[in-house]
Each structure stands twice: as C-alpha cells, then as structure tokens.
Design an enzyme around this catalytic site. Structure first.
Site, PDB file in Angstrom:
ATOM      1  N   HIS A   1       0.830  -1.419   0.194  1.00  0.00           N
ATOM      2  CA  HIS A   1       0.096   0.120  -0.054  1.00  0.00           C
ATOM      3  C   HIS A   1       0.872   1.334  -0.029  1.00  0.00           C
ATOM      4  CE1 HIS A   1      -2.037   3.099   2.345  1.00  0.00           C
ATOM      5  NE2 HIS A   1      -2.987   3.126   1.410  1.00  0.00           N
TER       6      HIS A   1
ATOM      7  N   GLU B   1       1.943   1.838  -3.329  1.00  0.00           N
ATOM      8  CA  GLU B   1       1.020   2.421  -4.154  1.00  0.00           C
ATOM      9  C   GLU B   1       1.163   3.894  -4.281  1.00  0.00           C
ATOM     10  OE1 GLU B   1      -3.267   3.726  -3.686  1.00  0.00           O
ATOM     11  OE2 GLU B   1      -3.028   1.867  -2.956  1.00  0.00           O
ATOM     12  N   HIS B   2       1.435   4.453  -2.882  1.00  0.00           N
ATOM     13  CA  HIS B   2       1.588   5.944  -2.788  1.00  0.00           C
ATOM     14  C   HIS B   2       2.881   6.508  -3.661  1.00  0.00           C
ATOM     15  CE1 HIS B   2      -1.479   7.205   0.573  1.00  0.00           C
ATOM     16  NE2 HIS B   2      -1.599   5.983   0.510  1.00  0.00           N
TER      17      HIS B   2
ATOM     18  N   GLU C   1      -3.037   8.313   6.932  1.00  0.00           N
ATOM     19  CA  GLU C   1      -4.388   7.449   6.641  1.00  0.00           C
ATOM     20  C   GLU C   1      -4.775   6.426   7.731  1.00  0.00           C
ATOM     21  OE1 GLU C   1      -5.534   4.682   2.736  1.00  0.00           O
ATOM     22  OE2 GLU C   1      -3.677   5.547   2.645  1.00  0.00           O
TER      23      GLU C   1
END
Length: 952
Positions: A98, A101-102, A180
């Site tokens: 994840h 992905e950022h 997040e």
C-alpha cells in the site's frame, strides 16, 4: 451512439438455462499486429448473452493487454493491475504494498513530482490507485483523446520509476500513510476489527495475518532500499495486466501499448501462491475496548478460496442467515430489538474465504455479547431444521443476475471486471460462468456446504466493547497472537540484490504526448411531461443496458421540520421502507429481491427521495410495489419503536465520530437556531420526544404529489415509457404547503476557535469557513467554484499539496463552496494528526491569505480551464450520472443548454474576476475555526495561535 451490449430483450434466466454462453475464439483479428504483440483470444457474445466483449494480447515482455471497445461515450478507462498486494510482503514489512502504491504517484523519470495528478486532472479525468491483499491497481478515466497521454504516464512509472524517487518524497508519503491509518483505522470506531480478527485467525507468517495498511512500527521500519527491491521484484510487465475500455480501436491501443510498454524489460517470474484458508482446531476468543457506543460481536469461520466451486453455495447460505430483513439473524436479533444491526457474509480473497457473522448489541435489551453469540449459534443450528427453500435460491439468483447487468453500465465497471478476472483466473469475462454457477446451486448444495464448512466449525470470535465495559465480552480471551519481533524474527530480505532493469527506446520519452482535439460530447436528449397529479417528469432514453433508473422527489424533506421536529422527515422515509397495508416488511423485501429490483427511500434537505433501480422487463411490477410503499404505509407501532431505538443508538454511535461532531458544530455556527443547523437524522432529544402520531401527521400534511418531480433514465423510448409512468401513482392527488423560509445570519465571533472535545483522539477534525453564496448553475456560485478549484478543489490544489504532500499532516485537505437556494457556505476542512492541529490551521490560514492577496496565476488559470471543460466527457455516462444532471435541470428549471453557458464561462472568466471573488470570500478574519479533538492535547497548541477559544 451505440454500445456493443444490446440487451433490451434479455431474459437472463432463460439465456443461462438454455446453456447459451459467450464464445472465445482463438482466431486472430483481421489485420496485422504490431511487432512484438501476440494475439491470445477474442471474446464476443452470441445472441443476447450477458458478456463483456474483449480481445486479449500479450507483449514480448509478458504484459497482458485486454481491449474492450465501447463507443457509447467519448471516454476511455485505463487500468494497470499488478498481481501483488500485502500477501506478497515479507514479515516485519506489513503495509509496504500500500505504501508503494502511494509512492507510484510521486513522479517518475519523465513525470515530475506531483505531476501525475495534475496531468490527469488537467486532461479532464479522474484517477486513483487501490491496494488489497492480492493486487494493486492504478486507473484513470479520461476523454478518449487523452488515451496516449495515459499510457505514457503508466508506462513511465512501470519502467522509469526508481531513478526519480527521492528520500524527501519517501518520508512525506510515509507520514501520509500513517495519517491514513490514523484516520481510517485507529480513529474510526471498530477500525481495528479486521486486522485483529485476521491476526488471530491466520498463523504467524501467513500472508493474510497482517493488515493491508500495515502496522505503524512496520511502516516506520521501511527504507528506500525496501522500496527499490519491492519494485524490482513485483512491478515487472510480466506481473501486470493493462486493460483498456472505451471509445477506442484495438489497432490504436496495440500500437500505443507496444510503443510505450514494449521496451520495458521483463521482471522476475512470479508464481501463484498456494491456496491457504485458515486452519483452526478450536474457537479463538479475542476482545478489545474501543471508543465506541455499541458492543459488537464478530464471528469468522474459514471456508474455501475465491473461485472455489463451493463459493456460490456458501454465498447463498450467508444470504439466508444474514442478508436483508428476511434473514434469520435479522428476524431473531434486529426485529425484537436485541441488536441494532446483524448480518452474515461470505468474504473471498485469492487464497482464502471466510464465513462471517456479526451483531451490534442493543444496550436497552440488557444482553451481553455472550447472549448475542448464543443467539447467533442458535440460528446456525436451526439451519439444519429449516433447510433451504425455492425463494432462498431464487432471491440469490435474481440478485446476481441484476448485479451482472447493472455492472455493465460504466466502462470503468467493465474494465475492472476484466482486469480482476484476468489477474486471478486468466479469464477476463466470467459473467456467464458465474451466472451458470448460481443457476446450478441446489438446496442440497447449500446444506452440504453448511455441514462441511460452517456447522460446529471453529472460528475467531471478536468482542469490541466500550471502554470500561469488559464485562460485556462474549468470553475471556483464550488466544494471544504472536507479534513480530525484529530482534527474534528479523531475517535477511529475499528481495535484496535484484538487478536494475533499463529500457532502450527509439523515441524521446521526455516529450509528453499531445492530445487530439476534444471529442464531441452529447448531452442527453430529454423529454418532459406533467402527470395528472402535478408531478413533473423529465426523462431520457439510454439503450446501453436493459435497465431503468428513476428518482422521485416529493417536497417533504427536513427543511419542512422545525428544530423541535429534527429527524421527522428522516423517520418518515424510514417508515416508508417498512410494512404496508398489504405487505409485511419481509414480504415487500422478498418481492423486490425476486425481481432483482431495489428501492431506496431517504430524506434530503428539501425532498424525500425515492430511488428505483430495476431491470426494464420488471419495471411495471417494481413500480406497483413502489406505489404500495408510498400510498399505503402501515405505520405500525412495532416498526416505529424499532426504528426509533435504532436511530437513537445510531446517534449515540455518531457522537464518537469526530467528523460528525465537527459538522454539527459548524452548522450551528453557520445557521444558529434554525432547521438548517440541525442534523437530518435529528438529535437524541428530538428523536426521544418523537411519536408515531408525529410521523403520521407529517405524512398526511406534507407527503403530497403536487410540486414533486420524477426523473427517469430507461432503455424504453418515450412512447414506451410514457404509459408506464402515466399509470404510476395515477390516483394519488393532493398538494402541500410550499417551503418558504429565510436562512438566518446568526451573530458569531469570527477569527475564533470553537473547540469540541473528543476523548483520546489521535486526529483532530478542522473546519474553517463562513457564510457565502446561494447555489446557482451559471452565476456567482459557479464562478466561485471555478475560483476555488486551484485553491482546494482538486488533488493538486494549493491546500492539499501543502498539508498532505509537502507537510504530511493529513491524508487529504480541501475547500469548497456548497449551498442551495436558501443559503451557502465556504468551508476548508481536513482531519489532521492531533500533534499538528495548530500547525495545520496556520497552513490553512496562510493559503487563504496568499490566494486572497496574490490571486490566481496564469498557469493555474489555464489548468482550471482545461480540467473543468474537458471533464464534460465523463459527466453523462451512467444512468446515475444522467439522473444527477437532469436533477440539476429540474431544480433550476434549466434546459441542457446551461452546459454550453458554463463552458463559455470557464473559457472566458478573467483572472481579475477570480481574484475579486477570492478577495471577497476568502478573508480568514471573517471565518470561524472549528476543531474537534482531545482538548488536553490540542488546547495548548491552539492557545499559542492567539485566537480566542470557545469550548462548545
């Protein structure tokens, strides 16, 4: 324009029962292929079967390319799916997929930092990326003339990413991911449920034993070397699928795909992971205290894996047990008010599936979670005696059939299906197979999977209770998962020392492709009429799928309630979803489910909204049921008391939500003692005082057709749809008082912090704003929207780039104008780390002052013009998008030509006009500042800012 899916005469049940399927041909398409491209298969529907046509190819480097042509709208959806998610992470490095992905949005060798979002937004498109346990995908929807630019972008980060990454970018995104997690997990009620259950269910080291978003300590341990090695191991073209759908030609796509992706070297080979459902020998009880109001019990039992032949029968079993108000859990827990909510599901991932059951206990019932668990288990045992009936199967089949057709309404939806099924099953279109699988499920199949996977099988039982109420847990914890210890469990990475890969090109990748002329955008052709009872109809024909979507708006929304009646319109909407004179709530639900239809009734500010979604072949029967709901509600005490208690518990739960608290406080400051300041769902006091007679009186007084509106999008022509709508509600007559009030301007101290306490909150909610403009389509309000676009109206706005991308304070920050015909506000908002609450406010104020003083730049003005005007190609694609567009036309009594006027405003609005609006509406001295957070932590910070502080 035509879609390749012509399904207006479709009867899915007959199609599937007849054994008709879509065919896949191994015959290559006519015409030569670009060098380096290999044809794999072509998939075209036969007759009226539900299918997504496509052609599949493979480049020499292993990249799979799937093309779906759909020329119904001038847009294209581009999806790149990499077969890597959190399950591929190494121990102690959870959350890396994840986090990566950022990082993939931080620029590449030929795309500067923060440029990816800017380029796509400027092109009039939308974009995002998502990560789950099994895959990561990146996608854009843009006007079709922007296709080459999107492929250039995606190829640049696939092949030219590593040399562009900086430590500063790495550190900022590391902070962003932690924000997040804080916002979406740690600061959200029940936010840690899934990760705690997975940690207890799967053995230490299992790929699903850690959360996708990662553990905070693991995120802190990630390094630049980890990032480079992860990219080199998993982000090769041979581990990716490029799927493109829209108004394209296969020839064009293949030429561009080969040009931009063909030279990227192949990565290491990737083998499929072994299927590995959890193996439990006994029940594992775990629990946690959380900042919640309602105790929750959650049971998870391991079953199979995605694509297993038993999965459809297990899904039907879950429907029987806990889906909808006909389910066993609803009847035994929710209807008697032992639980506020109860459900069951069967959740599947690539390696494992789980059968889940959950309930939120109703505090007034006096039951602890052990009692609730016992009732759930009684329901499980009762399945043996109850068995499975025809309605159970027909309901599940109707749902999957309708879902299959409604899933074809957008290019993005079709592309997503193709990409998912290719990645996990090497079969891009599985619709016919899935339909056939459900059609083949028998009563014996459901009972077999019940006995094989669920009956008396061990699982994980998780209790989440309010802080200080551990006496409510289902049972004492009997299992403690092993936690990663870097001193004990740390090993050398298997990803180290992977060789760099470098593409060799015959063209200059640094040159951004130029887009062709903007495509012609067709605004929906509409027709109108007035029903005999005064309801104004606006409709359009849409022949892409055999479906009908309707939005009925009756002027009886929350603005018709006094402050003492807050929540009354919402309660009426809820009651209209319950029993009628001729149907019990359960019978009504069953009737709609067997038709594959859905009816949602909700209260807005001005209207009660009735949204109807139906296969067109079932539209008359569906509308007959809608009429029954609206004209003949039973208004029983039992329904009212249950809904009232559920609403009260929901409000108590909302008081644990910082965003809810911030919105309430902000509305009070904007509107004072007025219905516009009240939450639409009411307050604990107003709902407590509400009676069934209040609801009935409001229904009799206000729920009338005159002044209502009906918007319809259907594949039926005007001549076919007119008699259907004319007969709908034909004998319903009456009118009510029109809404007439002025929104007050309460006297409040501006340049003041209004502080609301939330216990132990790791994040603070911030709202900064003022009263502003009433809403319009082409006047000052719309011009103010354009002014705000670069300030806080898109990802690359000044506010978001500052607080998220540059400072790492938040997962996202924004600003904007909102309003209706009575009032409007300007609001800047974010959820930020508690330790930077004051610093975040300073940055908001800085950006407001800078924009108000210095104005918009020439570059920003050009960016706004391009982004807003080019996005028109995406505005009318789906039935829901058309409903929204037509709702604007009705609300403002405007014709479709207002879009041309808007386009003209975008093209001609001057820098001076934008700066005038900024100077007029962006003065922080005229704004209030609302902060929701832990007072003990944030007040000292706020005092240092020098503003007066008022605790609310």
């Amino acid at each position: 324009m035509e879609s390749p899916l012509k399904l207006s005469k479709l009867n899915i049940a007959l199609v599937v029962a007849a054994g008709i399927t879509a065919c896949s041909s191994q015959q290559a398409p006519s015409g030569s292929l670009p060098a380096g491209v290999t044809f794999i298969e072509q998939h075209q529907p036969q007759g009226d079967v539900v299918a997504i046509p496509y052609q599949k190819f493979e480049l020499a480097n292993g990249l799979t390319v799937i093309v779906h042509e759909d020329h119904s709208d001038p847009l294209v959806h581009v999806d790149v799916t990499y077969h890597v998610g959190s399950a591929r992470e190494e121990l102690g490095k959870s959350g890396f997929a994840h986090f990566f992905e950022h990082m993939m949005f931080q620029g590449s060798e030929n795309v500067a930092d923060e440029e990816h979002f800017r380029i796509v937004t400027e092109a009039g498109g939308t974009l995002n990326g998502t990560t789950n346990a099994d895959r990561t995908n990146y996608f854009q929807t843009v006007p079709v003339n922007q296709l080459e630019k999107m492929l250039w972008l995606e190829a640049d980060r696939m092949g030219f990413f590593l040399d562009a990454v900086t430590q500063e970018q790495f550190d900022i995104q590391q902070a962003t991911v932690k924000n997040e997690r804080g916002q979406m997990v740690d600061n959200r009620p029940y936010g840690r449920l899934w990760e705690r259950v997975s940690q207890a269910k799967y053995e230490f080291g299992h790929p699903y034993s850690w959360p996708v978003i990662g553990h905070m300590d693991d995120i802190d341990r990630t390094t630049m070397d980890d990032l480079k090695n992860f990219f080199l191991r998993w982000y090769g073209p041979n581990n990716a699928t490029l799927t493109i759908g829209g108004a394209v030609t296969t020839k064009e796509v293949l030429e561009l795909a080969e040009k931009y992706f063909g030279s990227i070297p192949r990565g290491p080979e990737v083998e499929a992971m072994a299927k590995s459902p959890a193996q439990l020998q006994e029940n594992r009880y775990i629990s946690m205290e959380d900042n919640v109001h309602l105790p929750l019990v959650f049971i998870s039992v391991p079953t199979v894996y995605a694509g297993h032949p038993d999965a459809p029968a297990l899904n039907v079993l879950a429907d029987i047990l806990g889906s909808g108000n006909n389910s066993m859990l609803y009847q035994s827990l929710v209807r008697p008010s032992l639980a506020v909510q109860a459900s069951a599901g069967h959740n599947c991932m690539e390696l494992a599936c789980n059968f889940t059951m959950m309930a939120l206990a109703h505090p007034a019932a006096g039951k602890n979670l052990a009692d609730i668990e016992a009732i759930i288990r009684q329901n499980l045992a009762a399945i043996e005696e109850r068995g499975v009936n025809d309605d159970d199967l027909n309901r599940a089949i109707a749902a999957i059939e309708a879902r299959s057709i409604f899933g074809l309404q957008s290019v993005a939806g079709k592309v997503s299906q193709l990409a998912y099924n290719q990645t996990f099953f090497n079969q891009p279109d599985r619709i016919a197979d899935i339909l056939q699988a459900y059609q083949s499920v028998t009563e014996d199949d459901v009972m077999r999977v019940y006995r094989q996977y669920v009956q008396d099988k061990p699982g994980v039982i998780m209790s989440v209770v309010p802080r200080g109420q551990t006496h409510l847990i289902a049972a004492e914890d009997n299992y403690t998962p092993r936690v990663y210890d870097p001193e004990v469990d740390g090993t050398e990475s298997k990803l180290a020392d992977l060789p760099m890969r470098r593409a060799t090109d015959t063209f200059d990748r640094s040159i951004q492709p130029e887009a062709a002329a903007n495509p012609a955008v067709m605004v929906p052709d509409t027709w109108s009429m007035t029903l005999a009872n005064g309801i104004e109809v606006l409709a359009t024909e849409n022949d892409e799928t055999p479906t009908s979507s309707l939005l009925l708006k009756i002027p009886a929304g929350s603005y018709y309630n006094t402050t003492e009646q807050a929540g009354l319109a919402s309660m009426l909407a809820s009651m209209l979803n319950e029993s009628t004179e001729n149907y019990s709530t359960e019978d009504m639900s069953m009737a709609l489910e067997l038709l594959g239809s859905s009816v949602r009734i909700s209260a807005g500010d001005k209207d009660i909204n009735v949204f109807v979604s139906s296969l067109t072949s079932n539209l008359p029967q569906t509308l007959a049921l809608v009429e029954e709901k609206l004209r003949r509600p039973a208004f029983t005490e039992e329904d009212f008391n249950r809904l009232k208690q559920q609403q009260l518990q929901g409000l108590e739960h909302s008081l644990k939500d910082g965003g809810y608290l911030a919105s309430n406080a902000y509305r009070q400051l904007m509107y004072g003692d007025h219905s516009m300041a009240m939450p639409s769902g009411g307050t604990i006091d107003t709902i407590t005082d509400m009676t069934l007679q209040d609801v009935q009186a409001f229904y009799q007084q206000q729920f009338k057709p005159a002044g209502g509106s009906l918007i319809a999008v259907s594949n039926l022509s005007q001549s076919e749809l007119t008699p259907v709508l004319t007969s709908f509600l034909s004998d319903w007559q009456g009118s009510a008082e029109s809404l007439a009030f002025e929104a007050p301007w309460p006297e409040v101290d501006t340049a003041t912090v209004y502080l609301v306490h939330k216990d132990d909150s790791p994040h603070s909610e911030i709202r900064i704003g003022r009263r502003a403009l009433t809403r319009d389509l082409t006047g000052d309000f719309y011009e103010a929207y354009l002014m705000n676009f670069v300030l806080g109206g898109n990802f690359n706005s000044r506010i978001n780039l500052n607080l998220r991308e540059d400072k790492g304070y938040t997962y996202g920050a924004r600003s904007g104008f909102s309003g209706n015909e009575f009032a409007g506000v300007f609001t800047a908002s974010a959820s930020v780390r508690a330790d930077v609450t004051a610093a975040s406010i300073e940055e908001f104020i800085y950006e407001l002052n800078r924009f108000r003083t210095d104005g918009i730049t020439d570059e920003e003005l050009a960016f706004m013009r391009s982004a807003v005007n080019q996005s028109e190609a995406l505005r009318y694609e789906t039935p829901n998008a058309k409903l929204g567009f037509m709702a604007q036309m009705q609300e403002f009594n405007a014709g479709p030509e207002f879009t041309r006027e808007r386009n003209h405003i975008v093209e001609t609005i001057s820098q001076q006009r934008i700066n005038e609006l900024a100077a007029q509406y962006l003065d922080p001295a005229e704004m209030v500042i609302v902060v929701v957070g832990d007072v003990e932590l944030v007040r000292p910070q706020l005092e240092a800012l020098g503003y007066p502080i008022v605790e609310m």
